[in-house]
Design an enzyme around this catalytic site. Structure first.
Site, short mmCIF file in Angstrom:
data_model
loop_
_atom_site.label_atom_id
_atom_site.label_comp_id
_atom_site.label_asym_id
_atom_site.label_seq_id
_atom_site.Cartn_x
_atom_site.Cartn_y
_atom_site.Cartn_z
N CYS B 86 33.77 39.22 48.40
CA CYS B 86 32.80 38.32 47.77
C CYS B 86 32.74 36.98 48.51
O CYS B 86 32.23 36.93 49.61
CB CYS B 86 33.13 38.16 46.28
SG CYS B 86 31.74 37.51 45.33
N HIS B 203 34.17 43.89 44.12
CA HIS B 203 35.55 43.42 43.94
C HIS B 203 36.53 44.57 43.72
O HIS B 203 36.77 44.96 42.58
CB HIS B 203 35.63 42.50 42.72
CG HIS B 203 35.03 41.15 42.94
ND1 HIS B 203 35.75 40.09 43.42
CD2 HIS B 203 33.77 40.69 42.75
CE1 HIS B 203 34.96 39.02 43.51
NE2 HIS B 203 33.76 39.36 43.11
N GLU B 205 39.70 44.43 43.84
CA GLU B 205 40.89 43.94 43.11
C GLU B 205 40.66 43.93 41.60
O GLU B 205 41.60 43.87 40.83
CB GLU B 205 41.31 42.56 43.63
CG GLU B 205 40.55 41.36 43.07
CD GLU B 205 39.14 41.20 43.64
OE1 GLU B 205 38.66 42.11 44.34
OE2 GLU B 205 38.51 40.16 43.35
#
Lengths: 69, 236
Positions: B86, B203, B205
């Protein structure tokens, strides 16, 4: 290249009756105060600042005016 | 494996990244303040999501001048694996470590939702356990995720298979309609020429544990771990 903000403003202006408006492109204006020996040094500085930091050459072009204050 | 998570002022996915590596993957990770320059002992670098420098001027515009970025560039030039997620992707673009730039989403809205991305190239350092055509579900959260590059650059990226992920629908069909932000060629993630630097808007994560609703992101971190372990085994 695409300018979603300009496109949105252009469409809004058309809706508001400004039917002669054909295209809007958005950009940024910076006012930079600095001291300089002479005009050529001033041009050199502002060219570097504009080209290396204030604009991204992939998506933006820049122009500048110098004014003595 | 020790992962270095760079912390810029305004990063806000740094802890999520550290958590994903430590808790979900079971590897070691540590934060690296952006003013530091030391990457000794680091096997892989994450440039996390967030709003470095408040997104002032352009996303990633000032982070690229942080002292750590010189080290990250050298790390990558030496073959080290770097992933920018990002805002991290935006920093890689502004740094010139990846080609192109980000502009505002086509709908001029901040997009915060799950999207589907298609794996365009399995078997890379970042997609070892994946196959071409696999579909992953991952969250995106961005305002400037509209990937732009000129035609020549896009052609080079495409012809060298540098697009790793593309926005698609649930069944893997890539189309303009499904493109959440207007990105050229539906690009959601791409790698550098050498293949060791990945930038992606979704994302991973945030979807590395089942409690978060999806573990599709874990595959990317696991792939990196496996690559690093393999390189250690063969003594690279």
């Amino acid at each position: 290249m695409a300018d979603p903000e300009g496109k949105t403003i252009s469409a809004a202006l058309a809706r508001l009756g400004f039917d002669t408006v054909e295209k809007v492109r958005t950009g940024k204006v910076f006012t930079v105060d600095f001291s300089s020996e002479d005009e050529s040094a001033a041009r050199e500085l502002i060219e570097r600042v504009s080209g290396d930091i204030l604009s991204n050459p992939i998506i933006e072009i820049f122009d500048f005016e110098i004014e003595e204050i | 494996m020790v992962v270095g998570v760079v912390v810029f002022p305004g990063s806000n996915c740094d802890r999520d990244s550290l958590w994903a590596v430590e808790s979900a993957l079971g590897e070691r990770a540590r934060f690296i303040w952006h003013r530091d320059t030391d990457l000794v002992g680091i096997d892989m670098v994450i440039l996390p999501g967030g709003f470095s420098y408040g997104d002032y001027l352009r996303t990633g515009a000032f982070a690229r001048f942080s002292p750590i970025m010189k080290s990250v560039r050298e790390f990558a030039e030496g073959g080290g694996l770097v992933i920018g997620i990002c805002n991290g992707f935006q920093v890689l673009l502004e740094s010139g470590m990846l080609p192109g730039a980000m502009i505002a989403n086509k709908g001029l809205r901040f997009i915060c939702k799950d999207v589907y991305i298609r794996v365009e190239r399995g078997g890379t350092a970042f997609s070892a356990g994946m196959s071409n055509g696999d579909v992953l579900r991952m969250p995106v959260a961005h305002f400037e995720g509209n990937y732009f590059a000129d035609e020549e650059t896009l052609e080079e990226i495409e012809s060298n298979g540098r697009v790793l992920f593309r926005y698609c629908d649930e069944s893997g069909v890539v189309s303009k309609d499904i493109n959440p932000n207007g990105s050229s060629h539906n690009i959601a993630g791409l790698v550098n020429e050498r293949g060791n630097v990945l930038g992606m808007m979704p994302h991973p994560e945030r979807c590395s544990e089942s409690i978060l609703g999806s573990t599709d992101g874990l595959g990317i971190f696991a792939s990196i771990r496996d690559r690093i372990n393999m390189m250690e085994r063969i003594g690279v």
